[in-house]
Enzyme design. Sequence first.
Site, PDB file in Angstrom:
ATOM      1  N   GLU A 143       0.930  -1.830  -0.060  1.00 28.68           N
ATOM      2  CA  GLU A 143       0.431   0.208   0.029  1.00 28.68           C
ATOM      3  C   GLU A 143       1.419   0.881   0.118  1.00 28.68           C
ATOM      4  OE1 GLU A 143      -2.305  -0.492   3.366  1.00 28.68           O
ATOM      5  OE2 GLU A 143      -2.940  -2.538   2.654  1.00 28.68           O
ATOM      6  N   GLU A 181      -6.253 -10.690  -2.052  1.00 29.22           N
ATOM      7  CA  GLU A 181      -6.467 -10.281  -0.303  1.00 29.22           C
ATOM      8  C   GLU A 181      -8.234  -9.893  -1.020  1.00 29.22           C
ATOM      9  OE1 GLU A 181      -5.285  -7.043   1.938  1.00 29.22           O
ATOM     10  OE2 GLU A 181      -3.277  -7.808   1.344  1.00 29.22           O
TER      11      GLU A 181
HETATM   12  O1  G3I Z   1      -2.753  -9.214  18.423  1.00 26.76           O
HETATM   13  C1  G3I Z   1      -3.880  -8.288  19.037  1.00 26.76           C
HETATM   14  C2  G3I Z   1      -3.843  -8.323  20.217  1.00 26.76           C
HETATM   15  O2  G3I Z   1      -2.666  -9.010  21.067  1.00 26.76           O
HETATM   16  C3  G3I Z   1      -4.610  -7.701  21.117  1.00 26.76           C
HETATM   17  O3  G3I Z   1      -5.485  -7.964  22.444  1.00 26.76           O
HETATM   18  C4  G3I Z   1      -5.951  -7.339  20.017  1.00 26.76           C
HETATM   19  C5  G3I Z   1      -7.147  -6.397  20.412  1.00 26.76           C
HETATM   20  O4  G3I Z   1      -7.628  -5.332  19.637  1.00 26.76           O
HETATM   21  O5  G3I Z   1      -5.592  -6.436  18.882  1.00 26.76           O
HETATM   22  C6  G3I Z   1      -5.060  -8.137  18.712  1.00 26.76           C
HETATM   23  O6  G3I Z   1      -4.468  -7.265  17.145  1.00 26.76           O
HETATM   24  C7  G3I Z   1      -5.211  -6.912  16.069  1.00 26.76           C
HETATM   25  C8  G3I Z   1      -4.960  -7.444  15.024  1.00 26.76           C
HETATM   26  O7  G3I Z   1      -5.127  -7.051  13.693  1.00 26.76           O
HETATM   27  C9  G3I Z   1      -4.529  -9.370  15.459  1.00 26.76           C
HETATM   28  O8  G3I Z   1      -5.946  -9.272  15.717  1.00 26.76           O
HETATM   29  C10 G3I Z   1      -5.175  -5.517  15.907  1.00 26.76           C
HETATM   30  O9  G3I Z   1      -5.983  -4.454  16.863  1.00 26.76           O
HETATM   31  C11 G3I Z   1      -6.277  -5.374  14.671  1.00 26.76           C
HETATM   32  O10 G3I Z   1      -6.177  -4.531  14.114  1.00 26.76           O
HETATM   33  C12 G3I Z   1      -5.322  -6.355  12.954  1.00 26.76           C
HETATM   34  O11 G3I Z   1      -6.501  -6.160  11.891  1.00 26.76           O
HETATM   35  C13 G3I Z   1      -5.538  -6.634  10.732  1.00 26.76           C
HETATM   36  C14 G3I Z   1      -5.671  -4.705   9.562  1.00 26.76           C
HETATM   37  O12 G3I Z   1      -4.976  -5.951   8.227  1.00 26.76           O
HETATM   38  C15 G3I Z   1      -5.060  -4.578  10.547  1.00 26.76           C
HETATM   39  O13 G3I Z   1      -4.493  -3.530   9.591  1.00 26.76           O
HETATM   40  C16 G3I Z   1      -6.219  -7.758  10.318  1.00 26.76           C
HETATM   41  O14 G3I Z   1      -6.405  -8.965  11.439  1.00 26.76           O
HETATM   42  C17 G3I Z   1      -6.314  -7.908   8.903  1.00 26.76           C
HETATM   43  O15 G3I Z   1      -6.914  -8.645   8.617  1.00 26.76           O
HETATM   44  C18 G3I Z   1      -6.060  -6.805   8.241  1.00 26.76           C
HETATM   45  O16 G3I Z   1      -4.973  -7.201   6.431  1.00 26.76           O
HETATM   46  C19 G3I Z   1      -4.662  -6.015   6.024  1.00 26.76           C
HETATM   47  C20 G3I Z   1      -3.472  -6.558   5.086  1.00 26.76           C
HETATM   48  O17 G3I Z   1      -2.381  -6.593   6.550  1.00 26.76           O
HETATM   49  C21 G3I Z   1      -3.511  -5.995   4.098  1.00 26.76           C
HETATM   50  N1  G3I Z   1      -4.028  -5.249   3.254  1.00 26.76           N
HETATM   51  C22 G3I Z   1      -5.510  -4.581   3.414  1.00 26.76           C
HETATM   52  C23 G3I Z   1      -5.610  -6.249   4.703  1.00 26.76           C
HETATM   53  C24 G3I Z   1      -7.786  -5.352   5.543  1.00 26.76           C
HETATM   54  O18 G3I Z   1      -7.266  -4.099   6.376  1.00 26.76           O
END
Ligand code: G3I
Length: 357
Positions: A175, A282
Amino acid sequence: MARAPDIRGGSRWRLGGLELAILFTLGLAVLVGVREFAGGDDSGVGVDRREAAAANRPALGAAVDWDRLRGAGSYQRLFLAHYSSLTPENEMKMDALAPTPDGLDFREADELVAWAIDHEVAVHGHTLVWHRQLPGWLTERRWTRPALRAYLKRYITAVVGHFRGRVASWDVVNEPLTGGGAPRPSIWERVIGEDYVADSLRWAHGADPHAQLYVNEFDLERPGPKSAAMYRLLRELRRRQVPVDAIGLQAHLSPRWRPTGRELRTVMRRYADLGLRVDISEMDVAVGHERGALAEQARIYRTVAGACRRLAACERFTTWGFTDASTWLGSDRRPLPFSAGGAAKPAWHAIAGELLP
Ligand code: G3I
């Protein structure tokens, strides 16, 4: 044959006739056993992931939630029945691999990669350089350009080197552009400058000259300023002989943001004309609960899968998750090809109709 991991990823370019024949025979030999296994899944769809590779179709991939996949339950069975490639949703991001400034933590990612190798699933590494999911210690520090550049070089070299021979492709830069097509503001762009993109690709290539190196981006599926800016960026990288092999079109779509087949084929062909592999990386399609929503969703999946099938440069079609039980959008948006209960939705039949023999 250039690289073993590509076979698992279903590469369509690198297999000779004899190798294809061997693969096909092997595929037939295991088919009965795998069908029996697949018969135990919840989807009721009698297709097999190895058939796609044998038939020279794009590989089918999905982003996975490692915590669910590692449990030997229905999530794992559904994945293994249909997919030959996985992208870790979070385990290879910088906040996961570099929790402290002084070292790297590969434990989770190593377990995931070992599982994938055991199950003959290719791993697409995601993602080396992004503006999100960065460790706090990195974003809070005041960096000079040489110091941040040196850290990023060390990081990329260590990560790609660690997985060399086990992870055949990487989203090196994720991105890098804004909606208007400008370089996206980030710590990388601000401190190192726009050329962090070229630097990162070179460092990744230095650490594993055989890895396929991607730039990965959303909202490229229709012609427009962002898609045009990405074209110029990639053309420039190619002109400077920066090692970039592929563009990943994320394809986070909805009935409101969806390309026509012609629009998508136009942008994909332009990138392919630069000599790049052009994968769908994706895909998901967020829908509501109105009547006809799932049929509309299936049409969008069919458009994208069909464009991928028709373009030789499109070697892998990956969705961001595979069951509505586990998606960054929330289950209520029902964006994926299998329901939360694991049943095949019209979207899955659309994908299978285009990509499976
Ligand atoms: O690991 C922590 C955990 O320790 C904590 O307790 C919890 C509380 O909110 O958060 C956990 O982290 C989260 C992580 O996913 C793992 O579950 C983050 O808050 C959360 O923001 C994160 O979201 C990910 C997101 O990217 C972040 O930007 C999504 O799972 C993931 O599907 C998403 O994927 C992205 C690609 O990497 C890039 N393209 C877009 C796509 C969708 O947004």
